[in-house]
Motif scaffolding. Structure first.
Motif, PDB file in Angstrom:
ATOM      1  N   PRO A 124      14.888 -33.434 -17.330  1.00  0.00           N
ATOM      2  CA  PRO A 124      15.343 -32.249 -16.805  1.00  0.00           C
ATOM      3  C   PRO A 124      14.232 -31.192 -17.090  1.00  0.00           C
ATOM      4  CG  PRO A 124      16.649 -33.633 -18.152  1.00  0.00           C
ATOM      5  CD  PRO A 124      15.505 -34.488 -18.171  1.00  0.00           C
ATOM      6  N   ASP A 125      14.339 -30.104 -16.421  1.00  0.00           N
ATOM      7  CA  ASP A 125      13.349 -28.917 -16.706  1.00  0.00           C
ATOM      8  C   ASP A 125      13.262 -28.490 -18.151  1.00  0.00           C
ATOM      9  OD1 ASP A 125      12.362 -28.196 -14.390  1.00  0.00           O
ATOM     10  OD2 ASP A 125      13.897 -26.712 -13.858  1.00  0.00           O
ATOM     11  N   CYS A 126      14.144 -28.751 -18.898  1.00  0.00           N
ATOM     12  CA  CYS A 126      14.029 -28.188 -20.577  1.00  0.00           C
ATOM     13  C   CYS A 126      15.222 -29.141 -21.082  1.00  0.00           C
ATOM     14  CB  CYS A 126      14.316 -26.915 -20.457  1.00  0.00           C
ATOM     15  SG  CYS A 126      14.208 -26.114 -22.092  1.00  0.00           S
ATOM     16  N   GLY A 127      15.617 -28.677 -22.494  1.00  0.00           N
ATOM     17  CA  GLY A 127      16.525 -29.341 -23.055  1.00  0.00           C
ATOM     18  C   GLY A 127      17.780 -29.004 -22.437  1.00  0.00           C
ATOM     19  N   LEU A 128      18.914 -29.714 -22.829  1.00  0.00           N
ATOM     20  CA  LEU A 128      20.153 -29.523 -22.055  1.00  0.00           C
ATOM     21  C   LEU A 128      21.072 -28.891 -22.888  1.00  0.00           C
ATOM     22  CD1 LEU A 128      20.148 -33.234 -20.325  1.00  0.00           C
ATOM     23  CD2 LEU A 128      20.542 -30.970 -19.203  1.00  0.00           C
ATOM     24  N   SER A 129      20.919 -28.315 -24.234  1.00  0.00           N
ATOM     25  CA  SER A 129      21.786 -27.849 -24.766  1.00  0.00           C
ATOM     26  C   SER A 129      22.660 -26.488 -24.429  1.00  0.00           C
ATOM     27  CB  SER A 129      21.376 -27.360 -26.264  1.00  0.00           C
ATOM     28  OG  SER A 129      20.230 -26.446 -26.081  1.00  0.00           O
ATOM     29  N   GLN A 130      22.009 -26.004 -23.406  1.00  0.00           N
ATOM     30  CA  GLN A 130      22.409 -24.896 -22.976  1.00  0.00           C
ATOM     31  C   GLN A 130      23.129 -25.062 -21.625  1.00  0.00           C
ATOM     32  OE1 GLN A 130      22.039 -21.400 -24.889  1.00  0.00           O
ATOM     33  NE2 GLN A 130      21.133 -23.332 -26.110  1.00  0.00           N
ATOM     34  N   THR A 131      23.506 -26.268 -21.309  1.00  0.00           N
ATOM     35  CA  THR A 131      24.137 -26.696 -20.086  1.00  0.00           C
ATOM     36  C   THR A 131      25.584 -27.462 -20.448  1.00  0.00           C
ATOM     37  OG1 THR A 131      22.048 -27.328 -19.168  1.00  0.00           O
ATOM     38  CG2 THR A 131      23.973 -28.169 -18.072  1.00  0.00           C
ATOM     39  N   ALA A 132      26.602 -27.216 -19.899  1.00  0.00           N
ATOM     40  CA  ALA A 132      27.890 -27.653 -20.250  1.00  0.00           C
ATOM     41  C   ALA A 132      27.740 -29.424 -20.146  1.00  0.00           C
ATOM     42  CB  ALA A 132      28.883 -27.191 -19.273  1.00  0.00           C
ATOM     43  N   ARG A 133      28.400 -29.862 -21.232  1.00  0.00           N
ATOM     44  CA  ARG A 133      28.228 -31.217 -21.071  1.00  0.00           C
ATOM     45  C   ARG A 133      28.641 -32.183 -19.748  1.00  0.00           C
ATOM     46  NH1 ARG A 133      31.200 -35.675 -25.470  1.00  0.00           N
ATOM     47  NH2 ARG A 133      29.857 -37.296 -24.782  1.00  0.00           N
ATOM     48  N   TRP A 134      29.352 -31.743 -19.201  1.00  0.00           N
ATOM     49  CA  TRP A 134      30.068 -32.392 -17.943  1.00  0.00           C
ATOM     50  C   TRP A 134      28.731 -32.344 -16.866  1.00  0.00           C
ATOM     51  CZ3 TRP A 134      29.890 -30.148 -13.520  1.00  0.00           C
ATOM     52  CH2 TRP A 134      30.123 -28.548 -13.367  1.00  0.00           C
ATOM     53  N   ALA A 135      28.080 -31.393 -16.926  1.00  0.00           N
ATOM     54  CA  ALA A 135      27.084 -31.131 -15.818  1.00  0.00           C
ATOM     55  C   ALA A 135      25.884 -32.074 -16.279  1.00  0.00           C
ATOM     56  CB  ALA A 135      26.847 -29.798 -15.752  1.00  0.00           C
ATOM     57  N   ALA A 136      25.417 -31.858 -17.757  1.00  0.00           N
ATOM     58  CA  ALA A 136      24.464 -32.589 -18.164  1.00  0.00           C
ATOM     59  C   ALA A 136      24.404 -34.018 -18.080  1.00  0.00           C
ATOM     60  CB  ALA A 136      24.237 -32.303 -19.763  1.00  0.00           C
ATOM     61  N   ARG A 137      25.573 -34.724 -18.047  1.00  0.00           N
ATOM     62  CA  ARG A 137      25.929 -36.071 -18.083  1.00  0.00           C
ATOM     63  C   ARG A 137      25.654 -36.290 -16.475  1.00  0.00           C
ATOM     64  NH1 ARG A 137      31.037 -36.271 -18.993  1.00  0.00           N
ATOM     65  NH2 ARG A 137      30.759 -36.600 -21.249  1.00  0.00           N
ATOM     66  N   LEU A 138      26.061 -35.509 -15.558  1.00  0.00           N
ATOM     67  CA  LEU A 138      26.005 -36.033 -14.098  1.00  0.00           C
ATOM     68  C   LEU A 138      24.454 -35.843 -13.634  1.00  0.00           C
ATOM     69  CD1 LEU A 138      29.202 -34.256 -12.577  1.00  0.00           C
ATOM     70  CD2 LEU A 138      28.765 -36.566 -12.913  1.00  0.00           C
ATOM     71  N   LYS A 139      23.893 -34.656 -14.053  1.00  0.00           N
ATOM     72  CA  LYS A 139      22.512 -34.395 -13.904  1.00  0.00           C
ATOM     73  C   LYS A 139      21.509 -35.618 -14.319  1.00  0.00           C
ATOM     74  CE  LYS A 139      22.395 -29.272 -13.407  1.00  0.00           C
ATOM     75  NZ  LYS A 139      21.677 -29.202 -12.492  1.00  0.00           N
ATOM     76  N   LEU A 140      21.971 -36.075 -15.532  1.00  0.00           N
ATOM     77  CA  LEU A 140      21.096 -37.453 -15.992  1.00  0.00           C
ATOM     78  C   LEU A 140      21.449 -38.620 -15.484  1.00  0.00           C
ATOM     79  CD1 LEU A 140      21.282 -37.074 -19.902  1.00  0.00           C
ATOM     80  CD2 LEU A 140      19.611 -36.324 -18.381  1.00  0.00           C
ATOM     81  N   GLN A 141      22.572 -38.883 -14.792  1.00  0.00           N
ATOM     82  CA  GLN A 141      23.032 -39.807 -14.052  1.00  0.00           C
ATOM     83  C   GLN A 141      22.334 -39.925 -12.785  1.00  0.00           C
ATOM     84  OE1 GLN A 141      27.204 -39.901 -14.135  1.00  0.00           O
ATOM     85  NE2 GLN A 141      27.482 -40.422 -16.222  1.00  0.00           N
ATOM     86  N   ASN A 142      22.340 -38.761 -11.985  1.00  0.00           N
ATOM     87  CA  ASN A 142      21.757 -38.602 -10.778  1.00  0.00           C
ATOM     88  C   ASN A 142      20.143 -38.613 -10.841  1.00  0.00           C
ATOM     89  OD1 ASN A 142      24.103 -38.755  -9.742  1.00  0.00           O
ATOM     90  ND2 ASN A 142      24.371 -36.431  -9.065  1.00  0.00           N
ATOM     91  N   LEU A 143      19.632 -38.000 -11.770  1.00  0.00           N
ATOM     92  CA  LEU A 143      18.312 -38.201 -12.146  1.00  0.00           C
ATOM     93  C   LEU A 143      17.760 -39.640 -12.100  1.00  0.00           C
ATOM     94  CD1 LEU A 143      16.108 -36.216 -14.641  1.00  0.00           C
ATOM     95  CD2 LEU A 143      15.720 -38.687 -14.268  1.00  0.00           C
ATOM     96  N   VAL A 144      18.366 -40.291 -12.930  1.00  0.00           N
ATOM     97  CA  VAL A 144      17.863 -41.767 -12.972  1.00  0.00           C
ATOM     98  C   VAL A 144      18.309 -42.492 -11.667  1.00  0.00           C
ATOM     99  CG1 VAL A 144      18.556 -43.990 -14.134  1.00  0.00           C
ATOM    100  CG2 VAL A 144      18.089 -41.887 -15.763  1.00  0.00           C
ATOM    101  N   ALA A 145      19.293 -42.331 -11.006  1.00  0.00           N
ATOM    102  CA  ALA A 145      19.681 -43.026  -9.931  1.00  0.00           C
ATOM    103  C   ALA A 145      18.681 -42.601  -8.845  1.00  0.00           C
ATOM    104  CB  ALA A 145      21.044 -42.733  -9.336  1.00  0.00           C
ATOM    105  N   GLY A 146      18.321 -41.418  -8.691  1.00  0.00           N
ATOM    106  CA  GLY A 146      17.175 -41.034  -7.662  1.00  0.00           C
ATOM    107  C   GLY A 146      15.917 -41.697  -8.019  1.00  0.00           C
ATOM    108  N   VAL A 147      15.185 -41.585  -9.239  1.00  0.00           N
ATOM    109  CA  VAL A 147      13.902 -42.245  -9.529  1.00  0.00           C
ATOM    110  C   VAL A 147      14.000 -43.724  -9.336  1.00  0.00           C
ATOM    111  CG1 VAL A 147      12.591 -42.765 -11.379  1.00  0.00           C
ATOM    112  CG2 VAL A 147      13.453 -40.503 -11.486  1.00  0.00           C
ATOM    113  N   HIS A 148      15.069 -44.544  -9.610  1.00  0.00           N
ATOM    114  CA  HIS A 148      15.222 -45.802  -9.396  1.00  0.00           C
ATOM    115  C   HIS A 148      15.277 -46.198  -7.967  1.00  0.00           C
ATOM    116  CE1 HIS A 148      17.099 -47.247 -13.507  1.00  0.00           C
ATOM    117  NE2 HIS A 148      15.859 -46.630 -13.461  1.00  0.00           N
ATOM    118  N   GLN A 149      15.840 -45.305  -7.089  1.00  0.00           N
ATOM    119  CA  GLN A 149      15.734 -45.334  -5.547  1.00  0.00           C
ATOM    120  C   GLN A 149      14.140 -45.568  -5.150  1.00  0.00           C
ATOM    121  OE1 GLN A 149      18.419 -42.886  -3.308  1.00  0.00           O
ATOM    122  NE2 GLN A 149      16.834 -42.762  -1.776  1.00  0.00           N
TER     123      GLN A 149
END
Length: 344
Positions: free
Chosen positions: A312-337
């Motif tokens: 992520p661009d920065c730490g995720l502490s200022q992002t709602a947890r539901w969004a942080a969770r989805l962003k991390l999941q999609n980050l990993v999925a896109g990189v693995h692709q």
């Protein structure tokens, strides 16, 4: 070289669970054992979200910290806690953060608490992911302290804090920490008006005792208090001076800036690894795996896969947890692709 091409990582912080925020406002209702249990549970929750996403590198989510670095002042002797901020109401901004008055010699006889955080992470994390600790650097820490006769300016305060941070880094390595991020966002926020060569000297003297003893990285962003930047969002004032930082990896914020100055990662990758901020922690648009894969391919035009990591661009502490969770999941999925496309 980093061990995994196109590895996935995080900066440090992760959002608190809602119940932890509530409990933190009512600590008088809990005993010490209750608090210790809550801290463990919060770290377990942060670990769970990162491991479930499939990250190669995880942290403890900084669940025992307040706003990335503010809790560190509780470990310092010689200060008077929290002077009233200049502005308390209205839209959130950095002038709503209080400062501390210095009343004596700056010391940290108990350290800064990061070793205890890392040991908790070691105890609670599963085997597999690399464990990373993050430590704010002395220049960033100096920003919330008010100069006085003994420490007449921010640089004098920085010099007093430098050996404290250096000892914490040494203690982390001795505790078995193999990856440390030294966060100096204030350096990247103020490089446009200060001497970047002076910043490099401060940074390198801070990390000198642990260079070669662990994997060292630094995070160069433009601020994220309440999801807002504080400096002009340009890397040009920092480089090429910051290429002299004694680190194995430099992290740059790219997603929130629409990948402006993307060619910079080529300069960094010529000498060390570069972690690219590929999802925007300030936006509630949830990047899809296809978005992430396209951004990874863009980065590959400028740097080889063995030099690239994604976060992520920065730490995720200022992002709602539901969004942080989805962003991390999609980050990993896109990189693995893209990893599958490249066969790495």
């Amino acid at each position: 070289m980093q061990p995994i091409p196109l590895r996935t990582t995080v900066i440090g912080s992760y959002p608190f669970p809602a119940w932890l925020e509530f409990a933190s406002q009512h600590l008088s209702a809990f005993g010490p054992a209750d608090v210790a249990e809550m801290v463990d549970d919060a770290v377990v929750a942060a670990i769970h979200d990162q491991v479930q996403a499939g990250l190669d590198v995880i942290t403890d989510g900084e669940q025992t910290r307040l706003d990335f670095n503010l809790s560190f002042y509780g470990y310092l002797d010689g200060i008077e806690q929290e002077q009233q901020p200049a502005r308390r109401f209205g839209p959130p901004a950095h002038d709503q953060r209080g400062k501390h008055r210095i009343v004596g010699e700056l010391r940290a006889p108990r350290g800064l608490g990061v070793v205890e955080e890392f040991q908790r992470l070691q105890r609670l994390a599963p085997s597999g992911p690399t464990l990373k600790a993050s430590v704010p650097g002395p220049y960033t820490l100096s920003g919330r302290l008010i100069p006085n006769e003994r420490y007449p300016d921010r640089y004098a305060i920085t010099e007093a804090l430098l050996p404290i941070v250096r000892r914490e880094l040494e203690a982390l390595v001795e505790a078995g920490c193999q990856e440390i991020c030294v966060d100096e966002p204030s350096m990247s926020c103020y490089a446009y008006r200060e001497d970047p060569e002076r910043f490099v000297d401060i940074f390198n003297r801070t990390v000198a005792p642990v260079v070669g003893r662990c994997r060292l990285s630094t995070h160069l962003c433009f601020g994220n208090y309440k999801g807002r930047a504080v400096g002009p969002r340009r890397y040009a004032p920092m480089f090429p001076a910051f290429l002299k930082m004694a680190v194995d990896e430099i992290h740059v914020e790219m997603a929130s800036r629409e990948f402006a100055e993307i060619e910079l990662i080529g300069q960094i990758a010529a000498e060390r690894d570069v972690a690219v901020g590929i999802v925007d922690v300030k936006s509630y648009y949830i990047e899809t795996p296809e978005d992430v894969a396209e951004r990874v391919r863009l980065c590959l035009r400028h740097a080889p896969p063995e030099r690239l990591a994604f976060a992520p661009d920065c730490g995720l502490s200022q992002t709602a947890r539901w969004a942080a969770r989805l962003k991390l999941q999609n980050l990993v999925a896109g990189v693995h692709q893209v990893r599958q496309e490249l066969g790495v």
